[in-house]
Design an enzyme around this catalytic site. Structure first.
Site, PDB file in Angstrom:
ATOM      1  N   TRP A 161       0.806  -1.216   0.000  1.00 58.99           N
ATOM      2  CA  TRP A 161       0.000   0.000   0.000  1.00 58.99           C
ATOM      3  C   TRP A 161       0.843   1.272   0.000  1.00 58.99           C
ATOM      4  O   TRP A 161       0.328   2.351  -0.274  1.00 58.99           O
ATOM      5  CB  TRP A 161      -0.936   0.032   1.214  1.00 58.99           C
ATOM      6  CG  TRP A 161      -0.286  -0.224   2.542  1.00 58.99           C
ATOM      7  CD1 TRP A 161      -0.315  -1.389   3.255  1.00 58.99           C
ATOM      8  CD2 TRP A 161       0.504   0.685   3.332  1.00 58.99           C
ATOM      9  NE1 TRP A 161       0.394  -1.267   4.428  1.00 58.99           N
ATOM     10  CE2 TRP A 161       0.909   0.008   4.494  1.00 58.99           C
ATOM     11  CE3 TRP A 161       0.893   2.013   3.167  1.00 58.99           C
ATOM     12  CZ2 TRP A 161       1.694   0.597   5.486  1.00 58.99           C
ATOM     13  CZ3 TRP A 161       1.687   2.617   4.149  1.00 58.99           C
ATOM     14  CH2 TRP A 161       2.075   1.902   5.289  1.00 58.99           C
ATOM     15  N   ASN A 162       2.124   1.185   0.312  1.00 61.64           N
ATOM     16  CA  ASN A 162       2.883   2.432   0.495  1.00 61.64           C
ATOM     17  C   ASN A 162       3.290   3.080  -0.820  1.00 61.64           C
ATOM     18  O   ASN A 162       3.317   4.307  -0.926  1.00 61.64           O
ATOM     19  CB  ASN A 162       4.113   2.184   1.386  1.00 61.64           C
ATOM     20  CG  ASN A 162       5.087   1.195   0.816  1.00 61.64           C
ATOM     21  OD1 ASN A 162       4.704   0.217   0.177  1.00 61.64           O
ATOM     22  ND2 ASN A 162       6.368   1.426   1.044  1.00 61.64           N
ATOM     23  N   LYS A 185      -2.497  -8.909  -6.871  1.00 59.61           N
ATOM     24  CA  LYS A 185      -3.350  -8.556  -5.747  1.00 59.61           C
ATOM     25  C   LYS A 185      -2.845  -7.234  -5.187  1.00 59.61           C
ATOM     26  O   LYS A 185      -1.771  -7.154  -4.589  1.00 59.61           O
ATOM     27  CB  LYS A 185      -3.303  -9.604  -4.635  1.00 59.61           C
ATOM     28  CG  LYS A 185      -4.379  -9.344  -3.553  1.00 59.61           C
ATOM     29  CD  LYS A 185      -4.035  -9.929  -2.200  1.00 59.61           C
ATOM     30  CE  LYS A 185      -3.309  -8.931  -1.330  1.00 59.61           C
ATOM     31  NZ  LYS A 185      -4.149  -7.755  -0.937  1.00 59.61           N
ATOM     32  N   PRO A 186      -3.610  -6.146  -5.351  1.00 61.41           N
ATOM     33  CA  PRO A 186      -3.197  -4.887  -4.740  1.00 61.41           C
ATOM     34  C   PRO A 186      -3.483  -4.903  -3.245  1.00 61.41           C
ATOM     35  O   PRO A 186      -4.276  -5.715  -2.761  1.00 61.41           O
ATOM     36  CB  PRO A 186      -4.077  -3.859  -5.456  1.00 61.41           C
ATOM     37  CG  PRO A 186      -5.320  -4.608  -5.810  1.00 61.41           C
ATOM     38  CD  PRO A 186      -4.878  -6.030  -6.088  1.00 61.41           C
ATOM     39  N   SER A 188      -5.246  -3.939   0.109  1.00 67.08           N
ATOM     40  CA  SER A 188      -6.678  -3.687   0.301  1.00 67.08           C
ATOM     41  C   SER A 188      -6.994  -2.208   0.419  1.00 67.08           C
ATOM     42  O   SER A 188      -8.093  -1.770   0.071  1.00 67.08           O
ATOM     43  CB  SER A 188      -7.168  -4.438   1.542  1.00 67.08           C
ATOM     44  OG  SER A 188      -7.024  -5.829   1.384  1.00 67.08           O
ATOM     45  N   GLY A 236       6.622  -6.239   0.972  1.00 68.38           N
ATOM     46  CA  GLY A 236       5.894  -6.092   2.223  1.00 68.38           C
ATOM     47  C   GLY A 236       6.773  -6.413   3.411  1.00 68.38           C
ATOM     48  O   GLY A 236       8.004  -6.241   3.363  1.00 68.38           O
ATOM     49  N   SER A 237       6.163  -6.888   4.462  1.00 69.51           N
ATOM     50  CA  SER A 237       6.886  -7.098   5.709  1.00 69.51           C
ATOM     51  C   SER A 237       7.747  -8.362   5.644  1.00 69.51           C
ATOM     52  O   SER A 237       7.465  -9.302   4.899  1.00 69.51           O
ATOM     53  CB  SER A 237       5.899  -7.222   6.877  1.00 69.51           C
ATOM     54  OG  SER A 237       5.217  -8.464   6.827  1.00 69.51           O
ATOM     55  N   GLU A 258      10.990  -7.851  -1.756  1.00 72.38           N
ATOM     56  CA  GLU A 258      11.613  -6.738  -1.052  1.00 72.38           C
ATOM     57  C   GLU A 258      10.867  -6.577   0.261  1.00 72.38           C
ATOM     58  O   GLU A 258       9.653  -6.374   0.284  1.00 72.38           O
ATOM     59  CB  GLU A 258      11.543  -5.439  -1.846  1.00 72.38           C
ATOM     60  CG  GLU A 258      12.260  -4.303  -1.134  1.00 72.38           C
ATOM     61  CD  GLU A 258      11.966  -2.947  -1.726  1.00 72.38           C
ATOM     62  OE1 GLU A 258      11.485  -2.065  -0.975  1.00 72.38           O
ATOM     63  OE2 GLU A 258      12.185  -2.768  -2.930  1.00 72.38           O
ATOM     64  N   LEU A 259      11.622  -6.650   1.373  1.00 66.72           N
ATOM     65  CA  LEU A 259      11.002  -6.720   2.693  1.00 66.72           C
ATOM     66  C   LEU A 259      11.391  -5.510   3.531  1.00 66.72           C
ATOM     67  O   LEU A 259      11.645  -4.441   2.999  1.00 66.72           O
ATOM     68  CB  LEU A 259      11.393  -8.047   3.341  1.00 66.72           C
ATOM     69  CG  LEU A 259      11.087  -9.287   2.479  1.00 66.72           C
ATOM     70  CD1 LEU A 259      11.628 -10.550   3.117  1.00 66.72           C
ATOM     71  CD2 LEU A 259       9.602  -9.403   2.192  1.00 66.72           C
ATOM     72  N   CYS A 292      10.135   1.602   2.502  1.00 71.10           N
ATOM     73  CA  CYS A 292      11.074   0.553   2.920  1.00 71.10           C
ATOM     74  C   CYS A 292      12.515   1.039   2.939  1.00 71.10           C
ATOM     75  O   CYS A 292      13.317   0.555   3.738  1.00 71.10           O
ATOM     76  CB  CYS A 292      10.971  -0.650   1.979  1.00 71.10           C
ATOM     77  SG  CYS A 292       9.370  -1.463   1.977  1.00 71.10           S
ATOM     78  N   GLU A 390      11.675  -1.729  12.871  1.00 75.84           N
ATOM     79  CA  GLU A 390      11.249  -0.773  11.860  1.00 75.84           C
ATOM     80  C   GLU A 390       9.950  -0.099  12.308  1.00 75.84           C
ATOM     81  O   GLU A 390       8.976  -0.760  12.651  1.00 75.84           O
ATOM     82  CB  GLU A 390      11.022  -1.497  10.532  1.00 75.84           C
ATOM     83  CG  GLU A 390      10.644  -0.577   9.391  1.00 75.84           C
ATOM     84  CD  GLU A 390      10.442  -1.343   8.093  1.00 75.84           C
ATOM     85  OE1 GLU A 390      10.731  -0.784   7.022  1.00 75.84           O
ATOM     86  OE2 GLU A 390       9.989  -2.515   8.150  1.00 75.84           O
TER      87      GLU A 390
END
Length: 521
Positions: A161-162, A185-186, A188, A236-237, A258-259, A292, A390
């Site tokens: 989402w960022n 999948k975007p 939500s 994401g995370s 990419e985390l 990130c 983080e």
């Protein structure tokens, strides 16, 4: 304060990869997407199911066969047209990004420009990268070896989402150029950014089934994507990345991610402190720190620490924060109540344990429901949550160190390894420091933009910050399977017919050893 009209969202919603929804919107559950600046509803979006994902993948798989048969030069023509459309429609794209995320106009523009330069980069480089390549064969002159690149098939993208526009579009651009289809999948919270990317791709001439957007929950839609695609790209995370990596491992499909990061900036004595203070506002607070690769830790040599702290504090306190679809505000809103709660909890925890607030440190409900001030902390103790975890928000901690060696050691003292930043007296000194840092990208004289924007170079994380790379040659070739075709000519490995087998076998080892003197061996 203007915002995109409802008609924009109605048009984009019709691009969702759920055919029956376009005919009957009442046929399934839907979610309301809110404008972040105000909390007011923007539009509704249908909730996808596992069955929707299966159907989308089936359509994608059928369409991908013909797409893979097209010449790379033909495929990248779509990327060129996409880039032109992005440039022409950049104002509306920035509006959509801001409405869904609450970020500043400048941060939204970063997304749009990233789509532009990534599309143009792969449009230029993909044909050569994908062309068959002759390599050295087993027996010089007798073995012809060629490496060919085949697409994976259907690539699944689970987007965050960022940065919901460029991280939906640009990972897909490389996959499409390589001959794959994409099911995405975007997040939500931000489905319309992915649909805006789809709109641009369809208008650029991409067959619709090659890029399909299925909104919905991570558990339902994301899980079904992992179970049905041929390769997965996730942003994401770290915790979610570990889970998805295990699932991909069980299916023996490729996985790139990419985390998270806990990115550090090192400021050496002799650096231009005025420049550091100015660059730092972007390095720390782009997208309200929900990035990130943004900086959350600063290590400065003790001899210049007081001056830098003074300059940074003044610059952070002077930052303009607020809503608006223009370039006036330097920082916008957080995206959700969860993010606001996390940021507030990290700051409150640090202060309760002895940290000092040099600037910021408060929510700003007067500006909007999810605003938080850009925050600079000092004296953060090691038992504070934000010391090692983080925050993913507008919170930065500054630490004085006795030497560059200590700064490097502290910067590397983390499980993460995504991005870092170095300021020194000269470029040469900065580059020497950079080479000692264990991060996928290091920016000398910048915060994150130089590394991220150098599309020809690979970008990704070491350690718990990721697997694989986006950008560069690796960012496209990861979406392919390498195939070596070796053609043996004149004589096979069993030796020439005029030599007895035992004599040939005795000659084979010395002959193989002698090949080390040949060029390239």
């Amino acid at each position: 304060m203007s915002r995109p009209t409802p008609r924009v969202y109605d048009r984009l919603r019709d691009l969702v990869a759920i055919p029956e929804f376009r005919a009957d919107p009442s046929s399934r559950e839907s979610a309301v997407i809110e404008e972040v600046f105000t909390g007011e509803p923007l539009a509704e979006i249908p909730a996808g199911t596992a069955e929707d994902v299966v159907a989308a993948v089936e359509r994608a798989r059928a369409a991908q066969v013909a797409w893979a048969d097209r010449e790379p030069a033909d495929r990248v023509a779509v990327l060129k047209r996409f880039a032109s459309l992005v440039m022409r429609n950049r104002e509306q794209l920035m509006d959509i990004v801001q409405a869904e995320t609450g970020k500043s106009r400048a941060s939204a523009q970063e997304e749009v420009l990233d789509c532009l330069i990534t599309a143009r980069h792969y449009a230029k480089t993909a044909p050569a990268l994908l062309a068959p390549k002759r390599v050295q064969g087993m027996l010089p002159g007798l073995t012809k070896a060629v490496v060919r690149r085949h697409p994976k098939g259907v690539v699944g993208v689970i987007a965050p989402w960022n940065y919901p526009l460029n991280l939906a579009a640009t990972d897909a651009l490389a996959a499409l150029a390589a001959g794959n289809a994409v099911v995405i999948k975007p997040a939500s919270l931000t489905p319309f950014c992915a649909l805006a990317a789809a709109d641009m791709l369809y208008r650029a001439g991409l067959p619709r089934d090659l890029f399909q957007v299925v909104p919905g929950s991570g558990r339902t839609v994301g899980g079904a994507i992992v179970e049905n695609v041929d390769y997965l790209m996730f942003t994401g995370s770290t915790d979610t990345g570990r889970t998805l990596g295990r699932q991909c491992g069980e299916r023996l499909i490729g996985f790139s991610a990419e985390l998270g990061g806990k990115n550090a900036m090192i400021v050496a004595a002799g650096a231009d402190l005025d420049e550091v203070a100015e660059v730092a506002t972007r390095a720390f607070f782009s997208n309200s720190g929900q990035l990130c690769i943004s900086v959350e830790r600063v290590y400065v040599e003790r001899s210049v620490a007081p001056q830098l702290i003074e300059k940074l504090t003044a610059r952070v306190r002077s930052m303009s924060v607020g809503p608006g679809y223009d370039f006036e505000a330097e920082m916008g809103s957080l995206i959700s109540r969860d993010q606001l709660d996390t940021v507030s909890a990290h700051v409150d925890d640090a202060v309760a344990k002895g940290a000092r607030v040099l600037a910021g440190g408060r929510p700003r409900p007067d500006l909007g429901p999810l605003f938080y001030e850009p925050t600079l902390l000092a004296d953060v103790p090691e038992d504070a949550t934000c010391f090692g975890e983080e925050t993913f928000g507008p919170v930065v901690s500054i630490y004085s160190v006795d030497s560059v060696d200590e700064a490097v050691a502290k910067a590397n003292d983390t499980e993460y390894g995504l991005n870092s930043s170095v300021f020194a007296a000269s470029d040469a000194e900065g580059e020497e420091i950079a080479a000692r840092l264990r991060t996928g990208t290091v920016n000398v004289g910048e915060g994150y933009v130089a590394g991220w924007g150098s599309i020809a170079g690979p970008m990704g994380g070491m350690g718990a910050s990721g697997v694989g790379r986006r950008h560069g040659d690796e960012g496209l070739l990861k979406y392919t399977e390498a195939q070596t075709i070796a053609t043996q000519r004149v004589m096979h490995l069993g030796g020439p017919s005029f030599l007895p087998r035992n004599r040939w076998q005795k000659m084979l080892a010395p002959a193989t050893d002698a090949m080390r003197f040949l060029p390239g061996r």
